[in-house]
Design an enzyme around this catalytic site. Structure first.
Site, PDB file in Angstrom:
ATOM      1  N   GLU A 153       0.810  -1.223   0.000  1.00 28.92           N
ATOM      2  CA  GLU A 153       0.000   0.000   0.000  1.00 28.92           C
ATOM      3  C   GLU A 153       0.846   1.277   0.000  1.00 28.92           C
ATOM      4  O   GLU A 153       0.834   2.061   0.961  1.00 28.92           O
ATOM      5  CB  GLU A 153      -0.962  -0.003   1.194  1.00 28.92           C
ATOM      6  CG  GLU A 153      -2.001  -1.098   1.099  1.00 28.92           C
ATOM      7  CD  GLU A 153      -3.058  -1.040   2.186  1.00 28.92           C
ATOM      8  OE1 GLU A 153      -2.812  -0.414   3.235  1.00 28.92           O
ATOM      9  OE2 GLU A 153      -4.139  -1.623   1.997  1.00 28.92           O
ATOM     10  N   GLU A 308      -6.483  -8.160  -0.597  1.00 31.10           N
ATOM     11  CA  GLU A 308      -6.854  -8.282   0.820  1.00 31.10           C
ATOM     12  C   GLU A 308      -8.346  -8.013   0.972  1.00 31.10           C
ATOM     13  O   GLU A 308      -8.919  -7.192   0.239  1.00 31.10           O
ATOM     14  CB  GLU A 308      -6.130  -7.243   1.681  1.00 31.10           C
ATOM     15  CG  GLU A 308      -4.644  -7.400   1.789  1.00 31.10           C
ATOM     16  CD  GLU A 308      -4.020  -6.301   2.664  1.00 31.10           C
ATOM     17  OE1 GLU A 308      -4.729  -5.701   3.500  1.00 31.10           O
ATOM     18  OE2 GLU A 308      -2.825  -6.036   2.492  1.00 31.10           O
ATOM     19  N   PHE A 358      -6.720  -8.187  17.036  1.00 26.68           N
ATOM     20  CA  PHE A 358      -8.155  -8.483  17.008  1.00 26.68           C
ATOM     21  C   PHE A 358      -8.758  -8.302  15.610  1.00 26.68           C
ATOM     22  O   PHE A 358      -9.978  -8.253  15.451  1.00 26.68           O
ATOM     23  CB  PHE A 358      -8.907  -7.626  18.030  1.00 26.68           C
ATOM     24  CG  PHE A 358      -8.474  -7.930  19.447  1.00 26.68           C
ATOM     25  CD1 PHE A 358      -8.550  -9.229  19.943  1.00 26.68           C
ATOM     26  CD2 PHE A 358      -7.956  -6.935  20.257  1.00 26.68           C
ATOM     27  CE1 PHE A 358      -8.120  -9.522  21.228  1.00 26.68           C
ATOM     28  CE2 PHE A 358      -7.534  -7.221  21.553  1.00 26.68           C
ATOM     29  CZ  PHE A 358      -7.609  -8.520  22.041  1.00 26.68           C
TER      30      PHE A 358
HETATM   31  C1  GAL Z   1      -4.337  -3.072   4.997  1.00 27.08           C
HETATM   32  C2  GAL Z   1      -2.867  -3.458   5.143  1.00 27.08           C
HETATM   33  C3  GAL Z   1      -2.701  -4.752   5.906  1.00 27.08           C
HETATM   34  C4  GAL Z   1      -3.533  -4.723   7.165  1.00 27.08           C
HETATM   35  C5  GAL Z   1      -4.966  -4.438   6.816  1.00 27.08           C
HETATM   36  C6  GAL Z   1      -5.894  -4.414   8.006  1.00 27.08           C
HETATM   37  O1  GAL Z   1      -4.508  -1.750   4.657  1.00 27.08           O
HETATM   38  O2  GAL Z   1      -2.284  -3.607   3.870  1.00 27.08           O
HETATM   39  O3  GAL Z   1      -1.331  -4.933   6.212  1.00 27.08           O
HETATM   40  O4  GAL Z   1      -3.038  -3.758   8.032  1.00 27.08           O
HETATM   41  O5  GAL Z   1      -5.053  -3.196   6.195  1.00 27.08           O
HETATM   42  O6  GAL Z   1      -7.212  -4.131   7.642  1.00 27.08           O
END
Ligand code: GAL
Length: 672
Positions: A153, A308, A358
């Site tokens: 990111e 993600e 969490f």
């Molecule tokens: C994203 C990030 C991840 C994690 C995730 C949590 O923005 O790339 O490493 O932190 O959020 O929601």
């Protein structure tokens, strides 16, 4: 040359952080078993592993990573390998403070957090180069490693002396001489004329922050510098002979970087999707998230990855609600429906300590498979496996919404008719979701992309015209396309100087009008759009509008609606103009959603554009992917109740329960 083969099945998996569990070998064993049960076929490793990979400068420990990559591979799980630049080890910042970011007030950050590094720093670039090369040398030929995940990111800016120097050089190559910069930034205003590039400083609240040209070029520079850093990372891999495709994970509606620019340097676009499903009606969130999927797909006009997403509740919202049963599956299939070739989670295993302990995960602290979330993850894995044959299909769209980041930067930075919010994202979403409700796939493109393939193009609030967009749009309409442009378009050129001689610049003949003035409406203040005269679109209702009202003078266009209030009551509020073989509509005010829905439905009917399904009930989203010989249609119910939906006779159901209805929070996929 990057190997760009599309996987033969949908990638299913997510971020996995075994470096946190090296002292717990039994957990790693169990995780692999659980991943297999969930049909996970790929994990992302190494995103934040730098301090374990290189605990001291020049001392590399890759054995643990090699072992886990190997063991996963033996169990049918591939690896997407990250470069670790998203968070640097403590020793690096301690020894080379120049790697730490300097903020707008010119204060250097302490070590801490992540994404806290200068993209210009030669030391940071050197250290990243070294570790990326070592990783590539170790894994470039490993059959398990299918892709490189570059950093994490990317975002943020740095105002250190090294960045200032790089900014000046960037400006010098853009403008060649300081007079050109002075003209472009209109620096005679408030006596801000520069004598030399050496006087330029990045925007700052303790210095210049109201010079729009400077602010705009700083945003462009930040994108250029971040892209350059990303290319440096990729180059380090490529020089070792690593030829797996590269991706970088983008974020939702992130305005700090121009992703269209960055995507040019990636093989595959990916993004991290964290919708707040519970914050409003689910279908609204589906439109908003769908628009982001479509933007990611449109960046390269290619399948993308959902890198993600959260299997359950996140940990960073004010209130992190759980995903209701069905939403996990529905949101994975939603990404696929919009052209993704993956569904991935953050995170596979929940960390035991630290900031995200969490945050939802496939495997939680309990560590077993008999959880609600694990069951739904496994169920989704099964569905995705059954869809393997559609992996090579693609989304095709006959309509597009134009959304340009440079224009947005300039518009939102300008002081003008409404400094309390211009609602650009909402304006784009209004056109987008109206198309979606009419049952069409939609591309979300910027001004540089080709327009010929579309039948209708929505152009909401395109404040800045650049890259010859006015000529492209004129050709588009001349050749039979339908353009729908809104208020506050074609106001400034690419250096943010206002066009002289009338706006929307270069399109007054095409639209058959000139914008004369624009009225800013206070919060809560409204006007109305009323049907007018002989209305070819048969719009009969009246609609509320707010925020901005454009007062146009007709020069050939016809008014389809007029304003209902204020001194401009009776002035045109929606117009149409025939130009060449096409039509050009102009929406004068920020109208409510219902207006957009009715308008686009009428335009689509008038242009004889075929929707994916004829009737789309409220709460249902439909999308399609085209294979070589057939089309795959996704019907997604984003309400909690079953909804009747008619599907064509002879359609073959590929997934989901269908008996005339689509169950609440569920998906039916059919082939025709
Ligand atoms: C994203 C990030 C991840 C994690 C995730 C949590 O923005 O790339 O490493 O932190 O959020 O929601």
């Amino acid at each position: 040359m990057a190997n760009q083969s599309i996987p033969e099945k949908f990638i299913y998996g997510g971020d996995y952080n075994p470096e946190q569990w090296l002292d717990y070998p039994d957990i790693l064993d169990r995780d692999i078993e659980l991943m297999k049960k969930a049909r996970i076929n790929a994990v992302t490793l190494g995103v934040f592993s730098w301090s374990v990979l290189e605990p001291e400068e020049g001392e590399f420990h890759f054995e643990w990573l090699e072992e886990i990559v190997e063991r996963l591979y033996e169990n049918g799980i591939r690896t997407i390998l990250a470069t670790p630049s998203g968070a640097r080890p403590r020793w690096l910042a301690e020894k080379y403070p120049e790697v730490l970011r300097v903020n707008q007030n010119r204060g250097r950050n302490l070590y801490g957090d992540r994404h806290n590094h200068c993209y210009t720093s030669p030391v940071y670039r050197e250290k990243v180069w070294t570790i990326n090369q070592k990783l590539a040398e170790t894994f470039k030929d490993h059959p398990a490693v299918i892709m490189w995940h570059i950093s994490n990111e990317y975002g943020g800016d740095c105002h250190c002396p090294l960045c200032q120097e790089a900014f000046r050089k960037w400006l010098e190559s853009r403008y060649q001489n300081i007079d050109a910069l002075n003209h472009a930034w209109w620096t005679a205003f408030w006596s801000h004329t520069y004598n030399s590039f050496l006087q330029v400083e990045s925007p700052s609240p303790i210095g210049d922050d109201g010079l729009h040209g400077l602010n705009l070029d700083w945003m462009r520079f930040v994108t250029a510098q971040t892209t350059d850093f990303m290319c440096h990372e990729i180059q380090a891999l490529r020089e070792t002979g690593a030829c797996q495709p590269v991706t970088a994970n983008f974020m939702e509606d992130f305005t700090g970087l121009d992703y269209y620019e960055m995507a040019k340097h990636l093989d595959i676009v990916s993004w991290d999707s964290y919708p707040m499903w519970h914050r409003r009606e689910y279908i609204q969130t589906a439109y908003k998230t769908g628009m982001q999927h479509d933007l990611m797909r449109s960046l390269k006009q290619k399948p993308f990855l959902m890198m993600e997403s959260c299997p359950s509740g996140v940990n960073w919202q004010d209130v992190s609600s759980l995903k209701k049963p069905g939403i996990l599956t529905n949101s994975c299939l939603h990404a696929i429906a919009h052209g993704a070739n993956s569904a991935q989670f953050f995170q596979i295993r929940q960390s035991r300590g630290g900031f995200e302990k969490f945050h939802g995960a496939v495997i939680d602290h309990y560590g077993k498979e008999d959880t609600r979330v694990f069951r739904e993850v496994a169920e989704t894995g099964k569905i995705l496996e059954s869809l393997a044959k559609i992996t090579n299909s693609r989304v095709e769209a006959s309509v597009a919404v134009l959304c340009d980041m440079e224009s947005r930067w300039a518009m939102e930075n300008a002081r003008g008719p409404r400094n309390k919010g211009l609602f650009y994202h909402d304006a784009v979403l209004k056109s987008y979701q109206a198309f979606r409700k009419s049952g069409l796939n939609v591309d979300v493109i910027n001004v540089e992309q080709p327009l010929e393939r579309y039948k209708v193009i929505a152009v909401p609030m395109l404040y800045m015209f650049r890259a010859g967009i006015e000529e492209k749009l004129e050709d588009f309409v001349k050749n039979g396309g339908t353009l729908v442009m809104t208020y506050w378009s074609g106001i400034v050129d690419e250096t943010d100087l206002c066009y002289l001689g009338g706006t929307p610049h270069g399109l007054m003949d095409v639209l058959g009008l000139r914008s004369q003035e624009i009225d800013g409406l206070a919060d809560g203040e409204v006007n109305h759009l009323l049907p007018a005269g002989e209305n070819v679109l048969h719009l009969k209702d009246s609609y509320v509008c707010s925020h901005l009202c454009d007062l146009v003078q007709l020069r050939g266009a016809r008014a389809l609606m007029t304003y209902g209030d204020n001194f401009y009551k009776g002035y045109p509020a929606l117009t149409v103009h025939e130009y060449g073989k096409g039509l050009a509509y102009y929406i004068c005010a920020d109208a409510e959603n219902r207006f957009y829905d009715d308008l686009y439905q009428a335009i689509i009917t008038r242009q004889h554009i075929h929707p994916i399904l004829d009737a789309i009930p409220e709460g249902i989203e439909v999308s399609s992917r085209n294979g070589e010989t057939c089309e795959y249609v996704f019907i997604q119910n984003f309400t909690n109740a079953p909804i009747p939906v008619a599907i064509p006779d002879g359609a073959k159901i590929l997934a989901g329960d269908y008996a005339g209805t689509v169950q609440g929070y569920s998906t039916v996929i059919f082939q025709r």
